[in-house]
Design a protein around this motif. Structure first.
Motif, PDB file in Angstrom:
ATOM      1  N   GLY A   1       3.209   4.281 -16.555  1.00 14.02           N
ATOM      2  CA  GLY A   1       3.077   2.951 -15.988  1.00 14.02           C
ATOM      3  C   GLY A   1       3.343   2.893 -14.502  1.00 14.02           C
ATOM      4  N   ASP A   2       4.220   3.783 -14.005  1.00 13.89           N
ATOM      5  CA  ASP A   2       4.519   3.768 -12.575  1.00 13.89           C
ATOM      6  C   ASP A   2       3.341   4.251 -11.739  1.00 13.89           C
ATOM      7  N   ALA A   3       2.363   4.883 -12.364  1.00 11.81           N
ATOM      8  CA  ALA A   3       1.153   5.300 -11.655  1.00 11.81           C
ATOM      9  C   ALA A   3       0.002   4.315 -11.864  1.00 11.81           C
ATOM     10  N   ARG A   4       0.222   3.296 -12.716  1.00 11.29           N
ATOM     11  CA  ARG A   4      -0.858   2.360 -13.062  1.00 11.29           C
ATOM     12  C   ARG A   4      -0.573   0.933 -12.602  1.00 11.29           C
ATOM     13  N   SER A   5       0.673   0.511 -12.723  1.00 11.38           N
ATOM     14  CA  SER A   5       1.051  -0.875 -12.427  1.00 11.38           C
ATOM     15  C   SER A   5       1.878  -0.936 -11.150  1.00 11.38           C
ATOM     16  N   LEU A   6       1.480  -1.789 -10.230  1.00 10.27           N
ATOM     17  CA  LEU A   6       2.210  -1.914  -8.969  1.00 10.27           C
ATOM     18  C   LEU A   6       3.608  -2.480  -9.197  1.00 10.27           C
ATOM     19  N   SER A   7       3.748  -3.342 -10.188  1.00 10.12           N
ATOM     20  CA  SER A   7       5.070  -3.898 -10.493  1.00 10.12           C
ATOM     21  C   SER A   7       6.018  -2.806 -10.987  1.00 10.12           C
ATOM     22  N   ILE A   8       5.518  -1.930 -11.867  1.00  4.29           N
ATOM     23  CA  ILE A   8       6.354  -0.841 -12.368  1.00  4.29           C
ATOM     24  C   ILE A   8       6.628   0.175 -11.265  1.00  4.29           C
ATOM     25  N   ALA A   9       5.623   0.474 -10.434  1.00  4.05           N
ATOM     26  CA  ALA A   9       5.831   1.403  -9.322  1.00  4.05           C
ATOM     27  C   ALA A   9       6.919   0.881  -8.387  1.00  4.05           C
ATOM     28  N   ALA A  10       6.904  -0.426  -8.124  1.00  3.12           N
ATOM     29  CA  ALA A  10       7.943  -1.016  -7.277  1.00  3.12           C
ATOM     30  C   ALA A  10       9.319  -0.859  -7.915  1.00  3.12           C
ATOM     31  N   ALA A  11       9.388  -1.065  -9.237  1.00  2.61           N
ATOM     32  CA  ALA A  11      10.651  -0.885  -9.941  1.00  2.61           C
ATOM     33  C   ALA A  11      11.108   0.571  -9.897  1.00  2.61           C
TER      34      ALA A  11
ATOM     35  N   ALA B   1       0.819  -1.215   0.000  1.00  2.00           N
ATOM     36  CA  ALA B   1       0.000   0.000   0.000  1.00  2.00           C
ATOM     37  C   ALA B   1       0.852   1.265   0.000  1.00  2.00           C
ATOM     38  N   ALA B   2       2.071   1.185   0.530  1.00  2.00           N
ATOM     39  CA  ALA B   2       2.944   2.357   0.602  1.00  2.00           C
ATOM     40  C   ALA B   2       3.703   2.606  -0.700  1.00  2.00           C
ATOM     41  N   VAL B   3       3.550   1.700  -1.661  1.00  2.00           N
ATOM     42  CA  VAL B   3       4.306   1.815  -2.915  1.00  2.00           C
ATOM     43  C   VAL B   3       3.503   2.607  -3.938  1.00  2.00           C
ATOM     44  N   ASN B   4       4.162   3.618  -4.501  1.00  2.00           N
ATOM     45  CA  ASN B   4       3.540   4.464  -5.512  1.00  2.00           C
ATOM     46  C   ASN B   4       4.624   4.903  -6.477  1.00  2.00           C
ATOM     47  N   ASP B   5       4.221   5.594  -7.523  1.00  2.00           N
ATOM     48  CA  ASP B   5       5.173   6.251  -8.409  1.00  2.00           C
ATOM     49  C   ASP B   5       6.183   7.001  -7.548  1.00  2.00           C
ATOM     50  N   SER B   6       7.478   6.722  -7.744  1.00  2.00           N
ATOM     51  CA  SER B   6       8.511   7.293  -6.871  1.00  2.00           C
ATOM     52  C   SER B   6       8.480   8.816  -6.865  1.00  2.00           C
TER      53      SER B   6
END
Length: 212
Positions: A137-147, A53-58
């Motif tokens: 993608g970092d605002a849409r996909s949790l995998s990309i946001a994590a990356a 839940a704490a992971v978002n677009d950096s």
């Protein structure tokens, strides 16, 4: 909009069970490397998405929040790979090829094989893996946001180290991005060995240093 697993779930329903999210940090900087990360989320995340839940677009997080999210991703990732391409290779090949190289390095550094890729607004030519290129993608996909978190925090750490080698430029503060402080340092000292000599602000600083 917060990233979620809807795109990942669609791909998993199509038979792609192991997915890697890929993103980069530092593409627009005047100095330092471009850093990419590839992240494969652990199966438990698909069962309990609230764990991230704490992971978002950096870019949407404070430095402290990014550090916390970084630790969370490390805890709940099945695999993490990192790619780093230094400034002199960015100058040699251009920022787009260098970014793709960093992303490919990150993918190859993963400890597990993957079935498909989710990439933030980019495509990796030559790879036979299925790829989804997602704008924002970092605002849409949790995998990309994590990356994006892994790439950003890793790069920030590298720039803090660079600051100890080249303290006049303020790398620990602006991380090589084009701030007014950075521009003044360039004008006064000229570029350092880790600056990108093909980027226009650095070219201009060299021209200013040339004798009339």
């Amino acid at each position: 909009m917060s990233p979620d697993l809807s795109i990942e779930q669609t791909l998993r329903a199509r038979g792609y069970s192991t997915l890697a999210g890929i993103d980069e940090a530092g593409r627009g900087c005047w100095a330092g490397p471009v850093v990419a990360a590839a992240v494969v989320l652990a199966p438990i995340v698909y069962e309990q998405p609230h764990l991230l839940a704490a992971v978002n677009d950096s870019k949407q997080l404070s430095a402290i929040a990014r550090e916390r999210a970084f630790a969370t991703v490390q805890t709940y990732a099945q695999g993490i790979g990192i790619g780093i391409v230094p400034a002199f290779l960015i100058d040699a090949y251009g920022i787009l090829p260098a970014t793709r190289l960093a992303m490919t390095q990150a993918l190859l550094a993963l400890p597990c094989p993957v079935d498909a890729l989710l990439i933030d607004a980019e495509h990796l030519p030559g790879l036979r893996l299925p790829q989804e290129s997602l704008v924002r993608g970092d605002a849409r996909s949790l995998s990309i946001a994590a990356a994006s978190i892994i790439a950003k925090v890793t790069r920030d750490q590298l720039m803090r180290t660079a600051d100890r080698c080249y303290p006049a430029y303020g790398f620990a503060v602006h991380k090589g991005y084009g701030t007014a402080t950075h521009r003044r340092a360039l004008a006064h000292y000229g570029p350092s060995p880790i600056h990108r000599y093909t980027f226009q602000p650095v070219i201009e600083s060299l021209e200013q240093l040339e004798p009339a």
